[in-house]
Design a protein around this motif. Structure first.
Motif, PDB file in Angstrom:
ATOM      1  N   GLU A  20     -34.937 -20.509 -35.136  1.00 30.75           N
ATOM      2  CA  GLU A  20     -35.065 -19.304 -34.310  1.00 30.75           C
ATOM      3  C   GLU A  20     -33.689 -18.702 -34.047  1.00 30.75           C
ATOM      4  N   TRP A  21     -33.605 -17.393 -34.156  1.00 33.56           N
ATOM      5  CA  TRP A  21     -32.386 -16.637 -33.911  1.00 33.56           C
ATOM      6  C   TRP A  21     -32.670 -15.551 -32.894  1.00 33.56           C
ATOM      7  N   LYS A  22     -31.641 -15.151 -32.157  1.00 34.05           N
ATOM      8  CA  LYS A  22     -31.752 -14.030 -31.213  1.00 34.05           C
ATOM      9  C   LYS A  22     -30.633 -13.038 -31.505  1.00 34.05           C
ATOM     10  N   ARG A  23     -30.972 -11.772 -31.380  1.00 33.41           N
ATOM     11  CA  ARG A  23     -29.996 -10.698 -31.460  1.00 33.41           C
ATOM     12  C   ARG A  23     -30.338  -9.697 -30.365  1.00 33.41           C
ATOM     13  N   THR A  24     -29.305  -9.101 -29.762  1.00 32.29           N
ATOM     14  CA  THR A  24     -29.535  -8.102 -28.718  1.00 32.29           C
ATOM     15  C   THR A  24     -29.001  -6.747 -29.182  1.00 32.29           C
ATOM     16  N   PHE A  25     -29.665  -5.713 -28.689  1.00 36.74           N
ATOM     17  CA  PHE A  25     -29.341  -4.343 -29.057  1.00 36.74           C
ATOM     18  C   PHE A  25     -29.365  -3.476 -27.805  1.00 36.74           C
ATOM     19  N   THR A  26     -28.360  -2.645 -27.650  1.00 35.98           N
ATOM     20  CA  THR A  26     -28.364  -1.664 -26.569  1.00 35.98           C
ATOM     21  C   THR A  26     -29.156  -0.472 -27.076  1.00 35.98           C
ATOM     22  N   ALA A  27     -30.476  -0.650 -27.020  1.00 33.74           N
ATOM     23  CA  ALA A  27     -31.392   0.348 -27.566  1.00 33.74           C
ATOM     24  C   ALA A  27     -32.780   0.094 -26.994  1.00 33.74           C
ATOM     25  N   PRO A  28     -33.599   1.136 -26.934  1.00 33.39           N
ATOM     26  CA  PRO A  28     -34.977   0.954 -26.472  1.00 33.39           C
ATOM     27  C   PRO A  28     -35.758   0.071 -27.439  1.00 33.39           C
ATOM     28  N   ILE A  29     -36.753  -0.608 -26.912  1.00 34.96           N
ATOM     29  CA  ILE A  29     -37.563  -1.518 -27.719  1.00 34.96           C
ATOM     30  C   ILE A  29     -38.205  -0.812 -28.911  1.00 34.96           C
ATOM     31  N   ASP A  30     -38.648   0.433 -28.731  1.00 34.26           N
ATOM     32  CA  ASP A  30     -39.284   1.158 -29.838  1.00 34.26           C
ATOM     33  C   ASP A  30     -38.311   1.388 -30.992  1.00 34.26           C
TER      34      ASP A  30
END
Length: 173
Positions: A20-30
């Protein structure tokens, strides 16, 4: 990108062992959902698909693995836009075994930050040494594409074999 850090973690679930990997984004979920489901957005970092997902399957083609990689049929097992996607690939995980890769994508958003949790089953723990660096590579390409950075600067040779030892240890029996 030099010396990327391996981020995959072993996770034992009811239906098997996953990386399992996680990445974060400063963006709306859509927006992040579009990056992992729309053919044109996927083509920027991994591949593309054709077909009608409403039929429960699509044909997926990797774009950065060389010209001799055949397209695969992906069965869509579950799709809850924009939070959850479950896929079973048509390619047996070792070329012979009838079991197939299972892919899990989960998205959550909090305060304008969307977290993608991606997982792939690892039926044979020895395969983690290839699966791990491969997905770190592709997910870092996704991050670069979504930031508008140069995706070509993410070079597979920075991931493998450099991350192999980490994934062997993470998936030791």
């Amino acid at each position: 990108m030099s010396n990327p850090t391996p981020t995959g973690r072993r996770r034992d679930l009811a239906d098997g062992t996953y990386c399992e990997w996680k990445r974060t984004f400063t963006a709306p979920i859509d927006d992040v959902w579009a990056a992992v489901t729309e053919p044109d957005r996927l083509a920027r970092w991994i591949g593309t698909w054709t077909g009608d997902p409403a039929d429960g399957h699509v044909k997926f083609q990797m774009l950065f693995e060389g010209d001799d990689i055949p397209a695969e049929h992906f069965r869509i097992d579950e799709c809850e836009r924009p939070h959850r996607l479950r896929i079973t690939t048509s390619m047996p995980y070792d070329g012979e075994n009838p079991e197939h890769w299972l892919l899990r994508l989960d998205l959550t958003e909090e305060n304008g930050v969307t977290t993608l949790t991606f997982a792939q089953n690892v039926p044979d723990l020895k395969m983690a040494e290839g699966v791990g660096p491969g997905w770190d590579y592709y997910l870092d390409r996704m991050v670069a594409a979504e930031r508008g950075d140069n995706v070509k600067a993410v070079v597979f040779e920075d991931y493998s074999p450099a991350m192999t030892e980490y994934y062997v240890a993470e998936f030791a029996e």
